[in-house]
Design an enzyme around this catalytic site. Structure first.
Site, PDB file in Angstrom:
ATOM      1  N   TRP A   1       0.847  -1.202   0.000  1.00  0.00           N
ATOM      2  CA  TRP A   1       0.000   0.000   0.000  1.00  0.00           C
ATOM      3  C   TRP A   1       0.884   1.254   0.000  1.00  0.00           C
ATOM      4  O   TRP A   1       0.573   2.237  -0.665  1.00  0.00           O
ATOM      5  CB  TRP A   1      -0.934   0.016   1.222  1.00  0.00           C
ATOM      6  CG  TRP A   1      -2.137  -0.867   1.091  1.00  0.00           C
ATOM      7  CD1 TRP A   1      -2.247  -2.001   0.320  1.00  0.00           C
ATOM      8  CD2 TRP A   1      -3.400  -0.703   1.752  1.00  0.00           C
ATOM      9  NE1 TRP A   1      -3.499  -2.535   0.470  1.00  0.00           N
ATOM     10  CE2 TRP A   1      -4.224  -1.785   1.334  1.00  0.00           C
ATOM     11  CE3 TRP A   1      -3.907   0.220   2.666  1.00  0.00           C
ATOM     12  CZ2 TRP A   1      -5.544  -1.932   1.796  1.00  0.00           C
ATOM     13  CZ3 TRP A   1      -5.217   0.076   3.124  1.00  0.00           C
ATOM     14  CH2 TRP A   1      -6.020  -0.990   2.685  1.00  0.00           C
TER      15      TRP A   1
ATOM     16  N   LYS B   1      -9.655  -1.484   7.163  1.00  0.00           N
ATOM     17  CA  LYS B   1     -10.127  -2.875   7.123  1.00  0.00           C
ATOM     18  C   LYS B   1     -10.980  -3.083   8.364  1.00  0.00           C
ATOM     19  O   LYS B   1     -10.616  -2.634   9.465  1.00  0.00           O
ATOM     20  CB  LYS B   1      -8.909  -3.802   7.180  1.00  0.00           C
ATOM     21  CG  LYS B   1      -9.219  -5.280   7.005  1.00  0.00           C
ATOM     22  CD  LYS B   1      -8.163  -6.159   7.630  1.00  0.00           C
ATOM     23  CE  LYS B   1      -6.846  -6.284   6.926  1.00  0.00           C
ATOM     24  NZ  LYS B   1      -6.872  -7.047   5.689  1.00  0.00           N
TER      25      LYS B   1
ATOM     26  N   ASP C   1      -4.809  -1.051   7.188  1.00  0.00           N
ATOM     27  CA  ASP C   1      -5.028  -2.446   6.771  1.00  0.00           C
ATOM     28  C   ASP C   1      -4.617  -3.361   7.925  1.00  0.00           C
ATOM     29  O   ASP C   1      -4.344  -4.543   7.727  1.00  0.00           O
ATOM     30  CB  ASP C   1      -4.182  -2.727   5.512  1.00  0.00           C
ATOM     31  CG  ASP C   1      -4.663  -3.959   4.734  1.00  0.00           C
ATOM     32  OD1 ASP C   1      -5.813  -4.383   4.937  1.00  0.00           O
ATOM     33  OD2 ASP C   1      -3.883  -4.480   3.917  1.00  0.00           O
TER      34      ASP C   1
ATOM     35  N   ASP D   1       4.222  -1.092  17.726  1.00  0.00           N
ATOM     36  CA  ASP D   1       2.851  -1.551  17.943  1.00  0.00           C
ATOM     37  C   ASP D   1       1.947  -0.330  18.111  1.00  0.00           C
ATOM     38  O   ASP D   1       2.099   0.427  19.074  1.00  0.00           O
ATOM     39  CB  ASP D   1       2.838  -2.427  19.204  1.00  0.00           C
ATOM     40  CG  ASP D   1       1.467  -2.996  19.501  1.00  0.00           C
ATOM     41  OD1 ASP D   1       0.454  -2.476  18.987  1.00  0.00           O
ATOM     42  OD2 ASP D   1       1.416  -3.975  20.273  1.00  0.00           O
TER      43      ASP D   1
ATOM     44  N   ASP E   1       4.223  -0.276  11.077  1.00  0.00           N
ATOM     45  CA  ASP E   1       3.858  -1.676  11.340  1.00  0.00           C
ATOM     46  C   ASP E   1       4.679  -2.202  12.519  1.00  0.00           C
ATOM     47  O   ASP E   1       5.777  -1.715  12.785  1.00  0.00           O
ATOM     48  CB  ASP E   1       4.110  -2.561  10.109  1.00  0.00           C
ATOM     49  CG  ASP E   1       3.223  -3.810  10.102  1.00  0.00           C
ATOM     50  OD1 ASP E   1       2.243  -3.826   9.335  1.00  0.00           O
ATOM     51  OD2 ASP E   1       3.494  -4.747  10.890  1.00  0.00           O
TER      52      ASP E   1
HETATM   53  N1  SAM Z   1      -1.398  -3.285   3.486  1.00  0.00           N
HETATM   54  C1  SAM Z   1      -0.211  -4.137   3.687  1.00  0.00           C
HETATM   55  C2  SAM Z   1       0.515  -4.219   2.373  1.00  0.00           C
HETATM   56  O1  SAM Z   1       0.056  -3.617   1.422  1.00  0.00           O
HETATM   57  O2  SAM Z   1       1.564  -4.855   2.287  1.00  0.00           O
HETATM   58  C3  SAM Z   1      -0.601  -5.482   4.260  1.00  0.00           C
HETATM   59  C4  SAM Z   1      -1.017  -5.378   5.701  1.00  0.00           C
HETATM   60  S1  SAM Z   1      -1.265  -6.904   6.543  1.00  0.00           S
HETATM   61  C5  SAM Z   1      -2.805  -7.448   5.909  1.00  0.00           C
HETATM   62  C6  SAM Z   1      -1.700  -6.398   8.160  1.00  0.00           C
HETATM   63  C7  SAM Z   1      -0.567  -5.814   8.962  1.00  0.00           C
HETATM   64  O3  SAM Z   1      -1.066  -5.252  10.175  1.00  0.00           O
HETATM   65  C8  SAM Z   1       0.499  -6.821   9.373  1.00  0.00           C
HETATM   66  O4  SAM Z   1       1.728  -6.534   8.761  1.00  0.00           O
HETATM   67  C9  SAM Z   1       0.580  -6.672  10.895  1.00  0.00           C
HETATM   68  O5  SAM Z   1       1.888  -6.757  11.402  1.00  0.00           O
HETATM   69  C10 SAM Z   1       0.010  -5.279  11.087  1.00  0.00           C
HETATM   70  N2  SAM Z   1      -0.459  -5.031  12.456  1.00  0.00           N
HETATM   71  C11 SAM Z   1      -1.315  -5.779  13.171  1.00  0.00           C
HETATM   72  N3  SAM Z   1      -1.468  -5.269  14.404  1.00  0.00           N
HETATM   73  C12 SAM Z   1      -0.682  -4.140  14.449  1.00  0.00           C
HETATM   74  C13 SAM Z   1      -0.415  -3.182  15.459  1.00  0.00           C
HETATM   75  N4  SAM Z   1      -0.959  -3.302  16.671  1.00  0.00           N
HETATM   76  N5  SAM Z   1       0.428  -2.173  15.189  1.00  0.00           N
HETATM   77  C14 SAM Z   1       1.005  -2.084  13.957  1.00  0.00           C
HETATM   78  N6  SAM Z   1       0.788  -2.977  12.961  1.00  0.00           N
HETATM   79  C15 SAM Z   1      -0.050  -3.990  13.197  1.00  0.00           C
END
Ligand code: SAM
Length: 207
Positions: free
Chosen positions: A63, A162, A122, A97, A81
């Site tokens: 993205w 999302k 996302d 986080d 992320d």
């Molecule tokens: N949109 C991304 C792309 O285009 O490559 C894909 C995203 S993937 C579906 C969801 C992401 O959310 C993961 O990489 C995960 O590590 C991240 N995520 C989940 N919980 C999170 C948090 N509390 N803080 C930051 N990132 C988080």
């Protein structure tokens, strides 16, 4: 770890066969997720030259790649992320986080008081397969993203997140409608049919 268990092996096999994965690889995108954002952008005209954009849950970075191309050199894209990401030209990448205050502070420091045109999220928790655990976790991430959008969008700005259909979804839609003029959900073709994932697109932020 994936691949050591039956479920992990099945996931890897399915992933390798996935036409979206193959198409993304050929085109040099970091993940198939790019086709979800591309479709949302084509239908909603989300991105344009010079925009300031934050992308939450950005890894591996498709993205951000797409957004950076669309905003051009005068624009700004900041991706965040928990996972590390390889550098991307024209993108500021932060690791942490998003649920932690210190990470939010780092992100806010990177904004340096600038308001945003677009907040993308996302983010998705690691899926356990138990709806009673996964649904509240994912709703929590969507709620934090909405709170961030409220704090940092310009008037008229756009928020895309999302969100999983299930408990808390209707309240989340209602809550979003209190701050944005138009709120709808979209299910891009690249989003798996069996997934309860949809994308909420909230337009025209009313401060
Ligand atoms: N949109 C991304 C792309 O285009 O490559 C894909 C995203 S993937 C579906 C969801 C992401 O959310 C993961 O990489 C995960 O590590 C991240 N995520 C989940 N919980 C999170 C948090 N509390 N803080 C930051 N990132 C988080």
């Amino acid at each position: 770890m994936a691949g050591r268990t039956k479920r992990g092996r099945r996931w890897v096999e399915e992933h390798e066969r996935d036409p979206w994965v193959q198409r993304a690889r050929k085109a040099g995108w970091r993940s198939r997720a790019v086709y979800k954002l591309e479709e949302l952008d084509q239908k909603e005209s989300l991105l344009g030259r010079g925009m300031k954009v934050v992308d939450l849950g950005a890894a591996p970075g498709a993205w951000c790649q797409y957004a950076a191309r669309k905003v051009g050199e005068r624009g700004t894209v900041i991706g965040l992320d928990i996972l590390p990401m390889d550098p991307l030209p024209g993108v500021v990448l932060l690791q942490g986080d998003f649920t932690e205050d210190s990470v939010l502070n780092d992100l806010e420091a990177a904004l340096d008081g600038e308001k945003l045109d677009l907040v993308l999220s996302d983010m998705a928790p690691n899926i356990s397969g138990m709806a009673a655990v996964d649904q509240p976790r994912s709703m929590y991430l969507a709620e934090l993203a909405l709170a961030f959008a409220r704090d940092h969008l310009k008037p008229g700005g756009v928020f895309v997140t999302k969100v999983f259909q299930g408990e808390g979804f209707d309240e989340f839609m209602k809550d979003s409608r209190s701050s944005f003029e138009a709120v709808r959900t979209r299910k891009p073709a690249a989003s798996r049919d069996r997934s309860r994932e949809v994308y909420l697109v909230a337009r025209n932020y009313r401060v």
